[in-house]
Design an enzyme around this catalytic site. Sequence first.
Site, PDB file in Angstrom:
ATOM      1  N   ASN A  62       0.805  -1.166   0.082  1.00  0.00           N
ATOM      2  CA  ASN A  62      -0.019  -0.019   0.101  1.00  0.00           C
ATOM      3  C   ASN A  62       0.727   1.164  -0.102  1.00  0.00           C
ATOM      4  O   ASN A  62       1.517   1.589   1.028  1.00  0.00           O
ATOM      5  CB  ASN A  62      -0.743   0.086   1.384  1.00  0.00           C
ATOM      6  N   SER A 141      -3.345  14.687 -13.624  1.00  0.00           N
ATOM      7  CA  SER A 141      -4.880  14.446 -14.278  1.00  0.00           C
ATOM      8  C   SER A 141      -4.925  15.936 -14.743  1.00  0.00           C
ATOM      9  O   SER A 141      -4.690  16.988 -14.216  1.00  0.00           O
ATOM     10  CB  SER A 141      -5.676  14.127 -13.431  1.00  0.00           C
ATOM     11  N   TYR A 153      -9.712  14.720  -5.131  1.00  0.00           N
ATOM     12  CA  TYR A 153      -8.761  14.240  -6.229  1.00  0.00           C
ATOM     13  C   TYR A 153      -7.855  15.508  -7.013  1.00  0.00           C
ATOM     14  O   TYR A 153      -6.840  15.425  -7.418  1.00  0.00           O
ATOM     15  CB  TYR A 153      -9.735  13.744  -7.277  1.00  0.00           C
ATOM     16  N   ALA A 154      -8.738  16.611  -7.179  1.00  0.00           N
ATOM     17  CA  ALA A 154      -8.064  17.637  -7.870  1.00  0.00           C
ATOM     18  C   ALA A 154      -7.107  18.230  -7.096  1.00  0.00           C
ATOM     19  O   ALA A 154      -5.917  18.474  -7.643  1.00  0.00           O
ATOM     20  CB  ALA A 154      -9.156  18.782  -8.405  1.00  0.00           C
ATOM     21  N   ALA A 155      -7.007  18.362  -5.773  1.00  0.00           N
ATOM     22  CA  ALA A 155      -6.255  18.991  -4.833  1.00  0.00           C
ATOM     23  C   ALA A 155      -4.703  17.790  -4.904  1.00  0.00           C
ATOM     24  O   ALA A 155      -3.632  18.357  -4.977  1.00  0.00           O
ATOM     25  CB  ALA A 155      -6.477  19.211  -3.341  1.00  0.00           C
ATOM     26  N   SER A 156      -5.091  16.744  -4.880  1.00  0.00           N
ATOM     27  CA  SER A 156      -4.382  15.485  -4.870  1.00  0.00           C
ATOM     28  C   SER A 156      -3.158  15.739  -6.059  1.00  0.00           C
ATOM     29  O   SER A 156      -1.941  15.621  -6.179  1.00  0.00           O
ATOM     30  CB  SER A 156      -4.548  14.216  -4.704  1.00  0.00           C
ATOM     31  N   LYS A 157      -3.958  15.835  -7.396  1.00  0.00           N
ATOM     32  CA  LYS A 157      -3.200  15.922  -8.675  1.00  0.00           C
ATOM     33  C   LYS A 157      -2.505  17.256  -8.899  1.00  0.00           C
ATOM     34  O   LYS A 157      -1.559  17.365  -9.573  1.00  0.00           O
ATOM     35  CB  LYS A 157      -4.465  15.377  -9.781  1.00  0.00           C
TER      36      LYS A 157
HETATM   37  P1  NAP Z   1      -7.442   2.110 -11.985  1.00  0.00           P
HETATM   38  O1  NAP Z   1      -7.934   1.210 -12.969  1.00  0.00           O
HETATM   39  O2  NAP Z   1      -8.381   2.339 -10.711  1.00  0.00           O
HETATM   40  O3  NAP Z   1      -6.055   1.368 -11.207  1.00  0.00           O
HETATM   41  C1  NAP Z   1      -5.488   1.716 -10.294  1.00  0.00           C
HETATM   42  C2  NAP Z   1      -4.523   0.799  -9.527  1.00  0.00           C
HETATM   43  O4  NAP Z   1      -3.901   1.192  -8.348  1.00  0.00           O
HETATM   44  C3  NAP Z   1      -5.469  -0.542  -8.955  1.00  0.00           C
HETATM   45  O5  NAP Z   1      -4.748  -1.729  -9.261  1.00  0.00           O
HETATM   46  C4  NAP Z   1      -5.403  -0.226  -7.606  1.00  0.00           C
HETATM   47  O6  NAP Z   1      -5.617  -1.453  -6.840  1.00  0.00           O
HETATM   48  C5  NAP Z   1      -4.109   0.273  -7.513  1.00  0.00           C
HETATM   49  N1  NAP Z   1      -4.072   1.024  -6.237  1.00  0.00           N
HETATM   50  C6  NAP Z   1      -5.063   1.800  -5.582  1.00  0.00           C
HETATM   51  N2  NAP Z   1      -4.621   2.240  -4.223  1.00  0.00           N
HETATM   52  C7  NAP Z   1      -3.448   1.827  -4.082  1.00  0.00           C
HETATM   53  C8  NAP Z   1      -2.555   1.972  -3.226  1.00  0.00           C
HETATM   54  N3  NAP Z   1      -2.733   2.732  -1.934  1.00  0.00           N
HETATM   55  N4  NAP Z   1      -1.349   1.285  -3.042  1.00  0.00           N
HETATM   56  C9  NAP Z   1      -1.078   0.430  -4.246  1.00  0.00           C
HETATM   57  N5  NAP Z   1      -1.804   0.367  -5.408  1.00  0.00           N
HETATM   58  C10 NAP Z   1      -3.252   0.973  -5.157  1.00  0.00           C
HETATM   59  O7  NAP Z   1      -6.812   3.590 -12.246  1.00  0.00           O
HETATM   60  P2  NAP Z   1      -6.330   4.033 -13.674  1.00  0.00           P
HETATM   61  O8  NAP Z   1      -7.584   4.504 -14.346  1.00  0.00           O
HETATM   62  O9  NAP Z   1      -5.594   2.958 -14.339  1.00  0.00           O
HETATM   63  O10 NAP Z   1      -5.363   5.336 -13.211  1.00  0.00           O
HETATM   64  C11 NAP Z   1      -4.107   5.310 -12.856  1.00  0.00           C
HETATM   65  C12 NAP Z   1      -3.601   6.634 -12.461  1.00  0.00           C
HETATM   66  O11 NAP Z   1      -3.865   7.601 -13.739  1.00  0.00           O
HETATM   67  C13 NAP Z   1      -4.008   7.176 -11.272  1.00  0.00           C
HETATM   68  O12 NAP Z   1      -3.347   7.895 -10.555  1.00  0.00           O
HETATM   69  C14 NAP Z   1      -5.199   7.866 -11.780  1.00  0.00           C
HETATM   70  O13 NAP Z   1      -5.523   9.178 -10.773  1.00  0.00           O
HETATM   71  C15 NAP Z   1      -4.497   8.568 -13.024  1.00  0.00           C
HETATM   72  N6  NAP Z   1      -5.681   9.157 -14.177  1.00  0.00           N
HETATM   73  C16 NAP Z   1      -6.344   8.266 -14.607  1.00  0.00           C
HETATM   74  C17 NAP Z   1      -7.263   8.919 -15.353  1.00  0.00           C
HETATM   75  C18 NAP Z   1      -8.433   8.052 -16.261  1.00  0.00           C
HETATM   76  O14 NAP Z   1      -9.105   8.544 -16.933  1.00  0.00           O
HETATM   77  N7  NAP Z   1      -8.420   6.517 -16.041  1.00  0.00           N
HETATM   78  C19 NAP Z   1      -7.319  10.257 -15.840  1.00  0.00           C
HETATM   79  C20 NAP Z   1      -6.343  10.988 -15.218  1.00  0.00           C
HETATM   80  C21 NAP Z   1      -5.465  10.350 -14.632  1.00  0.00           C
HETATM   81  P3  NAP Z   1      -7.130  -1.833  -6.444  1.00  0.00           P
HETATM   82  O15 NAP Z   1      -7.826  -2.595  -7.744  1.00  0.00           O
HETATM   83  O16 NAP Z   1      -6.907  -3.170  -5.307  1.00  0.00           O
HETATM   84  O17 NAP Z   1      -7.999  -0.463  -5.996  1.00  0.00           O
END
Ligand code: NAP
Length: 245
Positions: A62, A141, A153-157
């Site tokens: 984690n 993001s 989320y916006a603040a984190s990104k």
């Molecule tokens: P996702 O499909 O939800 O996959 C996220 C992965 O991260 C999952 O395998 C999740 O595990 C894992 N995770 C969550 N919390 C964690 C933790 N505390 N420690 C270790 N692993 C953890 O997300 P995604 O869409 O691929 O997004 C990937 C990144 O791109 C993120 O940072 C997201 O904010 C950013 N992003 C995505 C989008 C979009 O449109 N998809 C747009 C902008 C930015 P679990 O399955 O067990 O929860």
Amino acid sequence: MKQLNNRNVVITGGARGIGFAVAEACLRAGAGVVLVDLKAEDLTIAADRLQGGDAVHCHACNVADEEQVKALAQALKATPGSLDALVNNAGITRDNLFMRMTTDQWQSVIDVNLTGSFLMARHLVGLIRKSEWGRIVNLSSVAARGNAGQANYAASKAGVIGLTKTLALELARYQVTVNAVAPGFIETEMTQAIPEAARDEWLRKIPAARPGKPSDVADAVVFLLSDDAAYITGTVIGVDGGLGI
Ligand code: NAP
């Protein structure tokens, strides 16, 4: 010669979505990958799908838990070979309108998206610095500029961008570049969870008239990890089909 030959890349949230696509692209480019994710069983499934043999390693961790991140860093230290790059991709959403947002929703998103990126960089930077060649790529993001229903989320990104630029300044002298990619609307489980009406609204706004694929983001990440991007640091590359213009 492939773009990432003999490089070893840690990818958080690598079991699915964008992180998994980054792992696939890194392997194709000749790198070894270390997938980091929450659940060991998801990592096993991801490693099987990748079919990368010895080039794929997995660690359940984690990223928001400092003790777990420290243990991961110790395990990586004891692993033969260099550690060259970190992709801070693990991220979560806990959306709510600001007037209804709970402190728990706020804190959990900050903990994973921002503090998790800090902890991973903080505990791995010593290893990455060692070879006088290093890369950190953080996932921000398009929402970093503000998005209704996503104050947390916006603040984190947006915080991830500040972290990226500051690390870029501090690590440039060690030949470690630090950049961010800011995806728009990418088709993963994260965006599948968005209610249909909100999804349709997002899709209508994309100038490229299509959602992004995880591989669209992975291609930008591999570029930033490669030697071709050696003189690029502290930047944010939008991968959003024009959504962020
Ligand atoms: P996702 O499909 O939800 O996959 C996220 C992965 O991260 C999952 O395998 C999740 O595990 C894992 N995770 C969550 N919390 C964690 C933790 N505390 N420690 C270790 N692993 C953890 O997300 P995604 O869409 O691929 O997004 C990937 C990144 O791109 C993120 O940072 C997201 O904010 C950013 N992003 C995505 C989008 C979009 O449109 N998809 C747009 C902008 C930015 P679990 O399955 O067990 O929860």
